[in-house]
Design a protein around this motif. Structure first.
Motif, mmCIF file in Angstrom:
data_model
loop_
_atom_site.group_PDB
_atom_site.id
_atom_site.type_symbol
_atom_site.label_atom_id
_atom_site.label_comp_id
_atom_site.label_asym_id
_atom_site.label_seq_id
_atom_site.Cartn_x
_atom_site.Cartn_y
_atom_site.Cartn_z
ATOM 1 N N LYS A 70 1.598 -4.393 3.584
ATOM 2 C CA LYS A 70 2.869 -3.660 3.641
ATOM 3 C C LYS A 70 2.542 -2.209 3.365
ATOM 4 O O LYS A 70 1.789 -1.910 2.434
ATOM 5 C CB LYS A 70 3.814 -4.246 2.589
ATOM 6 C CG LYS A 70 4.859 -3.319 2.001
ATOM 7 C CD LYS A 70 5.859 -4.115 1.177
ATOM 8 C CE LYS A 70 6.382 -3.335 -0.009
ATOM 9 N NZ LYS A 70 7.315 -4.136 -0.838
ATOM 10 N N ILE A 71 3.037 -1.308 4.207
ATOM 11 C CA ILE A 71 2.855 0.106 3.881
ATOM 12 C C ILE A 71 4.211 0.724 3.579
ATOM 13 O O ILE A 71 5.232 0.387 4.169
ATOM 14 C CB ILE A 71 2.098 0.915 4.972
ATOM 15 C CG1 ILE A 71 2.868 0.979 6.279
ATOM 16 C CG2 ILE A 71 0.699 0.362 5.184
ATOM 17 C CD1 ILE A 71 2.285 2.018 7.256
ATOM 18 N N LYS A 72 4.190 1.623 2.620
ATOM 19 C CA LYS A 72 5.394 2.355 2.249
ATOM 20 C C LYS A 72 5.620 3.443 3.283
ATOM 21 O O LYS A 72 4.654 4.106 3.712
ATOM 22 C CB LYS A 72 5.202 2.978 0.863
ATOM 23 C CG LYS A 72 5.081 1.946 -0.253
ATOM 24 C CD LYS A 72 6.426 1.294 -0.522
ATOM 25 C CE LYS A 72 6.390 0.420 -1.763
ATOM 26 N NZ LYS A 72 7.719 -0.165 -2.045
ATOM 27 N N VAL A 110 0.853 -1.190 0.000
ATOM 28 C CA VAL A 110 0.000 0.000 0.000
ATOM 29 C C VAL A 110 0.889 1.241 0.000
ATOM 30 O O VAL A 110 1.693 1.439 0.922
ATOM 31 C CB VAL A 110 -0.945 -0.006 1.224
ATOM 32 C CG1 VAL A 110 -1.765 1.278 1.279
ATOM 33 C CG2 VAL A 110 -1.867 -1.223 1.182
ATOM 34 N N GLY A 111 0.732 2.036 -1.018
ATOM 35 C CA GLY A 111 1.576 3.221 -1.177
ATOM 36 C C GLY A 111 1.267 4.311 -0.165
ATOM 37 O O GLY A 111 0.297 4.239 0.599
ATOM 38 N N ILE A 112 2.114 5.333 -0.183
ATOM 39 C CA ILE A 112 1.916 6.518 0.650
ATOM 40 C C ILE A 112 0.671 7.240 0.130
ATOM 41 O O ILE A 112 0.480 7.372 -1.087
ATOM 42 C CB ILE A 112 3.175 7.408 0.576
ATOM 43 C CG1 ILE A 112 4.352 6.681 1.249
ATOM 44 C CG2 ILE A 112 2.920 8.780 1.214
ATOM 45 C CD1 ILE A 112 5.716 7.243 0.925
ATOM 46 N N GLN A 113 -0.191 7.665 1.087
ATOM 47 C CA GLN A 113 -1.465 8.295 0.702
ATOM 48 C C GLN A 113 -1.432 9.788 1.026
ATOM 49 O O GLN A 113 -0.456 10.289 1.581
ATOM 50 C CB GLN A 113 -2.615 7.613 1.437
ATOM 51 C CG GLN A 113 -2.659 6.099 1.253
ATOM 52 C CD GLN A 113 -2.934 5.658 -0.175
ATOM 53 O OE1 GLN A 113 -3.738 6.273 -0.878
ATOM 54 N NE2 GLN A 113 -2.259 4.604 -0.618
ATOM 55 N N ASP A 114 -2.531 10.473 0.696
ATOM 56 C CA ASP A 114 -2.609 11.911 0.966
ATOM 57 C C ASP A 114 -2.868 12.215 2.440
ATOM 58 O O ASP A 114 -2.586 13.325 2.902
ATOM 59 C CB ASP A 114 -3.709 12.552 0.107
ATOM 60 C CG ASP A 114 -3.328 12.555 -1.365
ATOM 61 O OD1 ASP A 114 -2.120 12.690 -1.663
ATOM 62 O OD2 ASP A 114 -4.222 12.401 -2.219
ATOM 63 N N MET A 149 6.384 -7.417 11.022
ATOM 64 C CA MET A 149 7.042 -8.622 10.500
ATOM 65 C C MET A 149 8.467 -8.307 10.072
ATOM 66 O O MET A 149 9.363 -9.128 10.200
ATOM 67 C CB MET A 149 6.293 -9.151 9.276
ATOM 68 C CG MET A 149 4.842 -9.540 9.540
ATOM 69 S SD MET A 149 3.956 -9.751 7.974
ATOM 70 C CE MET A 149 4.593 -11.354 7.463
ATOM 71 N N MET A 150 8.647 -7.085 9.510
ATOM 72 C CA MET A 150 9.985 -6.686 9.043
ATOM 73 C C MET A 150 9.964 -5.226 8.596
ATOM 74 O O MET A 150 8.892 -4.668 8.351
ATOM 75 C CB MET A 150 10.436 -7.570 7.869
ATOM 76 C CG MET A 150 9.660 -7.343 6.592
ATOM 77 S SD MET A 150 9.897 -8.645 5.349
ATOM 78 C CE MET A 150 8.629 -9.835 5.826
ATOM 79 N N VAL A 207 6.681 -2.752 6.839
ATOM 80 C CA VAL A 207 6.892 -1.456 6.185
ATOM 81 C C VAL A 207 8.040 -1.567 5.180
ATOM 82 O O VAL A 207 8.921 -2.412 5.316
ATOM 83 C CB VAL A 207 7.222 -0.341 7.205
ATOM 84 C CG1 VAL A 207 6.024 -0.066 8.109
ATOM 85 C CG2 VAL A 207 8.467 -0.661 8.035
ATOM 86 N N ASP A 208 7.980 -0.716 4.154
ATOM 87 C CA ASP A 208 9.043 -0.667 3.132
ATOM 88 C C ASP A 208 9.459 0.792 2.948
ATOM 89 O O ASP A 208 8.638 1.641 2.582
ATOM 90 C CB ASP A 208 8.510 -1.233 1.809
ATOM 91 C CG ASP A 208 9.583 -1.313 0.712
ATOM 92 O OD1 ASP A 208 10.740 -0.940 0.980
ATOM 93 O OD2 ASP A 208 9.238 -1.754 -0.411
#
Ligand code: OSB
Ligand code: MG
Length: 371
Positions: free
Chosen positions: A163-165, A138-142, A212-213, A189-190
Motif C-alpha cells: 500500500k502506498i500513501k 509504505v509512506g510518502i518518500q522524498d 486493489m482499492m 493506495v491510501d
C-alpha cells in the motif's frame, strides 16, 4: 471468564520509529501513546491506545485519552466484576465518543478474559485462521527512486501486498512508477482523506493501474461523496477514517460508499465493536482487512488475533515489529515468514510477553488507579 479489575496503570510512552512515516497529514519520527495495564485475578493485561500525540488522524490524542481514561473510563471498571469483556463497552457507554481510549481499556479486558480462561485471544474473539496474510503500508518518500527502493526491500521480505500513501502531487506518478518497476504486484493506495469530490476525474486516472482499492480518498464525514465518487471510478473504494462505528458502516454500505472496509479496533472502540463490524460486513459480502496505527508489539500482537476472523480475507497492515521499533516492547517480536504470513499464536493470551523494562525505559508519565 468472570474477572475483577483491582488496579489500572496508565502510562504515556514514546518510542522512536526505525524510519520516518509520512502520510497526507504529515511526517512522524516517533510514536507517543497511552498504555493501559489492568491487574486482577492475579493476572496482568495490556491495552495500547492508538491515539497519537497530534489530532491529525483522529480528534483523540494521547492527552485526551489520558484524561478520559483517568477521570471516567478507569473509574467505571475499577473494583467491578465482569462476567464477560463484552460488558465493558456497556460500562463505559455513558462517555460519548473517545473510542480509542475506550478501546485500550476494552482490549485489555479481552486479554485478561483470555488469560483467565487459559485460551488464546483469537479463540475468544472467534478467529479461525492459523496465520494471517501481511501487507505493508509504505509512506510518502522524498523522491520516486527512494519509494521504489523501499518497496523493493518490502517485496524481498515477502509481504503479500503493497500500500502506498498518496496525496495531491504524489499520486498518479507514484503509482505509475511502481507499476512500471514491479509489474502486476498486489497494490493499493491510501489517501487519508486528502481529496474532495472535485478531484473525481483525477482519481479516475488511477483506474488504468488495476489497484486493489483506493483507501479513504475523501473527508471523514463525506460518506455521501464517497458514494458519488464510487459511481465515477472503477477502482473499489475502501473506507478507514469514515467508519468510526458499526452504524456508520451500515450507512456507508447502504449508500454504496465502499466495497471494502479497513477495521482498526482502536477506531471503532475495541474488540466487541470490531467483531460486530466484521460480522456486518460479512453479511453484506464486504471483505475487510486489518488496519495498522504504527502499534508497538503490544497492540500489534492483539491485532494478529483479531485478523484471524474469517472475513479478514485481504492482507492487512499488520507487519513485522522490526519495521517499526528496535527493539519492540514484546518477545518474541512479531515476524513475517518468507511466505508473507504471520502465524497466530496458539498459547494462552496474546502469545507474546511484554518486556516491562523496555516499557519502563519508554515511559514519560505514569499513574496508578485503584478503587
Ligand atoms: O491510514 O492506515 C492509515 C498509520 C497511522 C495512521 C493512519 C494509518 C497508518 C498506516 C500505517 O497506514 C499502518 C501500519 O503500518 O501500522
Ligand atoms: Mg488508512
Amino acid at each position: 471468564m468472570a474477572f475483577t479489575v483491582d488496579r489500572v496503570d496508565l502510562r504515556v510512552l514514546r518510542l522512536p520509529l526505525v524510519r520516518f512515516f509520512e502520510t497526507s497529514f504529515g511526517r512522524s519520527h516517533d510514536r507517543q501513546f497511552v498504555l493501559v495495564t489492568l491487574h486482577g485475578e492475579g493476572l496482568t493485561a495490556w491495552g495500547e491506545c492508538v491515539a497519537d500525540a497530534h489530532p491529525f488522524y483522529s480528534a483523540e490524542t494521547t492527552a485526551t485519552a489520558w484524561l478520559v481514561l483517568r477521570d471516567y473510563l478507569a473509574p467505571a471498571v475499577l473494583g467491578r466484576r465482569f462476567e464477560h469483556p463484552r460488558e465493558v463497552w456497556a460500562a463505559v457507554r455513558r462517555v460519548r465518543g473517545h473510542r480509542m481510549a475506550k478501546a485500550a481499556l476494552e482490549m485489555a479486558a479481552w486479554e485478561m478474559h483470555a488469560k483467565a480462561l487459559g485460551e488464546p485471544l483469537w479463540r475468544v474473539l472467534g478467529g479461525t485462521r492459523p496465520a494471517i496474510a501481511s501487507g505493508v503500508s509504505v509512506g510518502i518518500q522524498d523522491s520516486l527512486p527512494q519509494l521504489l527502493d523501499v518497496i523493493a526491500g518490502e517485496l524481498a521480505e515477502g509481504y503479500r501486498r503493497i500500500k502506498i500513501k498518496i496525496k495531491p502531487g504524489w499520486d498518479v506518478g507514484a503509482v505509475e512508477a511502481v507499476r512500471q518497476r514491479f509489474g502486476d504486484i498486489p497494490l493499493m493506495v491510501d489517501a487519508n482523506a486528502a481529496y474532495s469530490l472535485a478531484d473525481g476525474d483525477h482519481l479516475a486516472a488511477l483506474d488504468r493501474f488495476g489497484l486493489m482499492m483506493i483507501e479513504q480518498p475523501l473527508d471523514y464525514e463525506d460518506v455521501r461523496d464517497h458514494a458519488a465518487l464510487a459511481r465515477r471510478v472503477a477502482t473499489p473504494i475502501c473506507l478507514d477514517e469514515s467508519v468510526d462505528s458499526v452504524g456508520r458502516a451500515e450507512e456507508a454500505i447502504a449508500l454504496g460508499a465502499c466495497r471494502i472496509v479497513n477495521i482498526k479496533p482502536g477506531r471503532v472502540g475495541g474488540f466487541a465493536e470490531s467483531v460486530r463490524l466484521h460480522d456486518l460486513c460479512a453479511a453484506h459480502a464486504i471483505p475487510v482487512w486489518h488496519g495498522g496505527m504504527l502499534e508497538s508489539g503490544i497492540g500489534r500482537a492483539q491485532n494478529v488475533h483479531l485478523a484471524s476472523l474469517p472475513n479478514f480475507s485481504l492482507p492487512g497492515d499488520i507487519a513485522a515489529s522490526r519495521r517499526y521499533y528496535r527493539p519492540d516492547l514484546v518477545e518474541p517480536p512479531i515476524e513475517v515468514g518468507p511466505d508473507g504470513t504471520i502465524p497466530v499464536p496458539r498459547t494462552p493470551g496474546t502469545g507474546v510477553e511484554v518486556i516491562e523494562e523496555r516499557v519502563e525505559r519508554a515511559t514519560e508519565e505514569r499513574l496508578t488507579l485503584a478503587p
